[in-house]
Structures are given as C-alpha cells and as structure tokens.
Design a protein around this motif. Structure first.
Motif, mmCIF file in Angstrom:
data_model
loop_
_atom_site.group_PDB
_atom_site.id
_atom_site.type_symbol
_atom_site.label_atom_id
_atom_site.label_comp_id
_atom_site.label_asym_id
_atom_site.label_seq_id
_atom_site.Cartn_x
_atom_site.Cartn_y
_atom_site.Cartn_z
ATOM 1 N N GLN A 1 0.027 -6.963 -9.600
ATOM 2 C CA GLN A 1 -1.350 -6.985 -10.094
ATOM 3 C C GLN A 1 -1.647 -8.170 -11.001
ATOM 4 O OE1 GLN A 1 -1.597 -3.052 -11.780
ATOM 5 N NE2 GLN A 1 -2.784 -2.351 -10.030
ATOM 6 N N ARG B 1 2.342 1.680 -3.512
ATOM 7 C CA ARG B 1 1.321 2.201 -4.424
ATOM 8 C C ARG B 1 1.201 3.720 -4.294
ATOM 9 N NH1 ARG B 1 -2.914 -1.212 -2.849
ATOM 10 N NH2 ARG B 1 -1.686 -2.959 -3.575
ATOM 11 N N HIS C 1 4.779 -3.005 -8.421
ATOM 12 C CA HIS C 1 3.344 -2.709 -8.402
ATOM 13 C C HIS C 1 2.643 -3.374 -9.592
ATOM 14 C CE1 HIS C 1 -0.390 -0.539 -8.160
ATOM 15 N NE2 HIS C 1 -0.181 0.029 -9.326
ATOM 16 N N ALA D 1 2.407 6.557 -7.253
ATOM 17 C CA ALA D 1 1.237 7.087 -7.974
ATOM 18 C C ALA D 1 1.450 8.489 -8.570
ATOM 19 C CB ALA D 1 0.008 7.061 -7.068
ATOM 20 N N SER E 1 0.844 -1.196 0.000
ATOM 21 C CA SER E 1 0.000 0.000 0.000
ATOM 22 C C SER E 1 0.880 1.247 0.000
ATOM 23 C CB SER E 1 -0.951 -0.007 1.184
ATOM 24 O OG SER E 1 -0.220 0.099 2.377
#
Ligand code: ATP
Ligand code: MG
Length: 298
Positions: free
Chosen positions: A272, A10, A268, A14, A7
């Motif tokens: 996914q 991320r 990241h 970003a 987290s």
C-alpha cells in the motif's frame, strides 16, 4: 505467496486484522483456525518462500526510497512461536535493512525512566524495518498480571491510581499515532496460541534433547496466569487497535499458518505504500553517461 496474488492475500489476512477494538473479543478467535486451508507443510513452505521473496523486493524499494519505515511488534505467550516466525518470515530480507530488538526484564536504567523510554531509541530509521520481539506492550501485560513489577518502577505514589492502565493505553495509542503521522507503518502481531498447544510444545522441549535449552521453569509458572494474561491481551487490543496501527490476532496453533498470515500482513501493508525506486532525472542520466564514457575510454 507471490503466485497467489494480492487480492487473495488481502482476503486471506482480513479476518485476523483488528482496526477498531470496540467489538473485539478474544473468545471469538480460534487459535487452531487455518482459514479452511489444509495445506500440507510442504505446500505452505512453498507459498511462504514466494512471500519471503516478495518481501525482500519490497524491502529493497523501501530502502531505496528512504521515506517510510516499518515497525513490526510481536507479542505472545511463551512457545507461541515469536522467534520462529521472525526467523522464517524475515529470512529473505537484507540484514542491513532490518533490526530486531528483544525486550526482556527492564534494567535499572530503564526503570529510572518513563515506560516508553527504552523503546524510544530503537525505532526504525526511514527505509528500514524494525522488529520488536516483545515491546512496550509488556507494560500493560506482564506488569498488569504481576502488579509487584509496577512497584519497581519508582513511580510517585500519587500518580499510581486506578486509571493507570487506561492512561498507559492512551500513552501508547497517542505515541503510535505520532509515529504513524511521521511515516512509520506499524503492525502489531499477537500470536494467539492455545493453552493446550502450549502444553504440547513445553512437553516437546522437555522430551527432545535438542529442544531442552528452550525450556524454562519460569514459562511454566507464567502459564498458571493464563486467564489473567488473556484478559490483559484482550483489553490491550481493544484499547490500541486502530487503522494506522492495527493488531493482527494470528491463530498460532499451526506454525505454518501463522507464518503465512504474518508474511501476508506485512506484504499487504508494504504494497500500500506504493514503493518505487527513485527516478533518475536528466542531470543524473548525463552524469551516468559521462561515467560510462570515462570508464570505457580507460
Ligand atoms: P525466548 O524465551 O524465546 O528467548 P522471551 O521473549 O520469552 O524469548 P525471555 O528472556 O524468556 O524472552 O523472557 C523475557 C521476559 O521479560 C518475559 O517474561 C517478559 O514478560 C519480561 N518482560 C519484558 N518486558 C518487561 C517489562 N517491561 N517489565 C517486566 N517484565 C518484562
Ligand atoms: Mg521466554
């Protein structure tokens, strides 16, 4: 980085990801940004080591699963740190699962084909990570800044119109979409170094004997076209940033920071994919048990 947790990664990456170019402006990006982190080099190194280990695990699964491939594109002005970033971020991955291609001045054979031709043979197989040190983006960067290069491409004159760059952007965007639809995860990194920091690094190359070999007069000449390059980068990013092939505009005045962003972005994206080792089915389990018995009774 492994310790930081997903987290945080991320959140950390970003701000540098561009998935929709419409609002993108290069002037909004500070090459010296460090996200408020004042990590000393040593701490940054530790975090990066964690990230590198995590990346090695992900790559192992990518390979075992053999479905997705990952394409990492690096673009930058000289001395922005492409080579060092590739070296450090990929230092933990199994060389068998990864290929690096450097695209330099095109050969006569390259120039005898369309502008995507030479990269076509180099895309990563399923299960592998491919790295492009420069790429087909040079065709809308250096070639745009130096139109005389276009003259060498032997295009039929009728096709060289004012729409040429727009058409190239479309070709690139279509092609990346095609790759994404067929299982290639694409990440594009622009290592955004400032003109001032580039000067400092060039001077270092001149002053330190062990860095002399890296110095090239041509690089200093290109520096003279800085504004044109920035305009070309901005337009290229605006035209080709998409959710399936995002650009990361990575602040590159601090090498420790740019490496963290690049590692974080790759982790990241791979997280996914829900990568897993293939599950062993009942038949395979029986086969393994039989092999174990046979070996034991030898
Ligand atoms: P390094 O300097 O770290 O070895 P580099 O990527 O800068 O790495 P160079 O050999 O110095 O490698 O430069 C390669 C040159 O080739 C760059 O100036 C780049 O702009 C140019 N180039 C790459 N692709 C094309 C292309 N399609 N058309 C024309 N020039 C290109
Ligand atoms: Mg160079």
């Amino acid at each position: 980085m492994a310790k930081i947790g997903m987290s945080r990664i991320r959140k950390f990456i970003a701000p540098y990801r561009v998935t929709d170019g419409k609002k993108f402006r290069l002037k909004d990006c500070d090459p010296a940004d460090t996200a408020g982190l004042k990590e000393e080099k040593k701490r940054a190194k530790e975090i990066l080591t964690g990230g590198v280990n995590l990346l090695a695990e992900l790559q192992d699964k990518l390979c075992a699963q053999d479905r997705w491939s990952v394409l990492l594109i690096f673009q930058a002005m000289d001395a922005a740190g492409k080579d060092g970033t590739i070296k450090h971020v990929m230092s933990g991955v199994n060389p068998q699962g990864c290929e690096v291609y450097s695209f330099k001045t095109p050969s006569a054979e390259d120039l005898d084909h369309d502008f995507l031709w030479r990269t076509n043979k180099c895309f990563p197989e399923r299960g592998r990570i491919g790295i492009f040190n420069r790429s087909y983006y040079e065709e809308v960067l250096v070639v745009r800044v130096h139109p005389e290069l276009l003259g060498k491409q032997k295009l039929p004159p009728k096709l060289v119109t004012k729409d040429l760059w727009k058409e190239r952007f479309e070709s690139i965007a279509d092609f990346e979409r095609h790759l994404a639809r067929n299982g290639t995860v694409i990440l594009k990194f622009f290592l955004n170094v400032s003109r001032k920091e580039q000067k400092k690094r060039f001077l270092e190359r001149l002053d330190l004997p062990e860095k002399n070999w890296k110095f090239s007069e041509a690089d200093v000449k290109e520096r003279g076209f800085w504004k044109d390059y920035m305009a070309a980068y901005e337009e290229a990013i605006r035209a080709t940033a998409t959710p399936w092939a995002p650009w990361y505009v990575v602040p590159a005045d601090n090498k420790w920071f740019s490496r963290l962003v690049v590692a974080g972005a790759i982790i990241h994206a791979m997280e996914q994919l829900d990568l897993r080792y293939p599950v062993v089915d009942e038949a395979k389990k029986r086969e393994l048990a039989a092999a174990r018995r046979a070996l034991r009774s030898e």
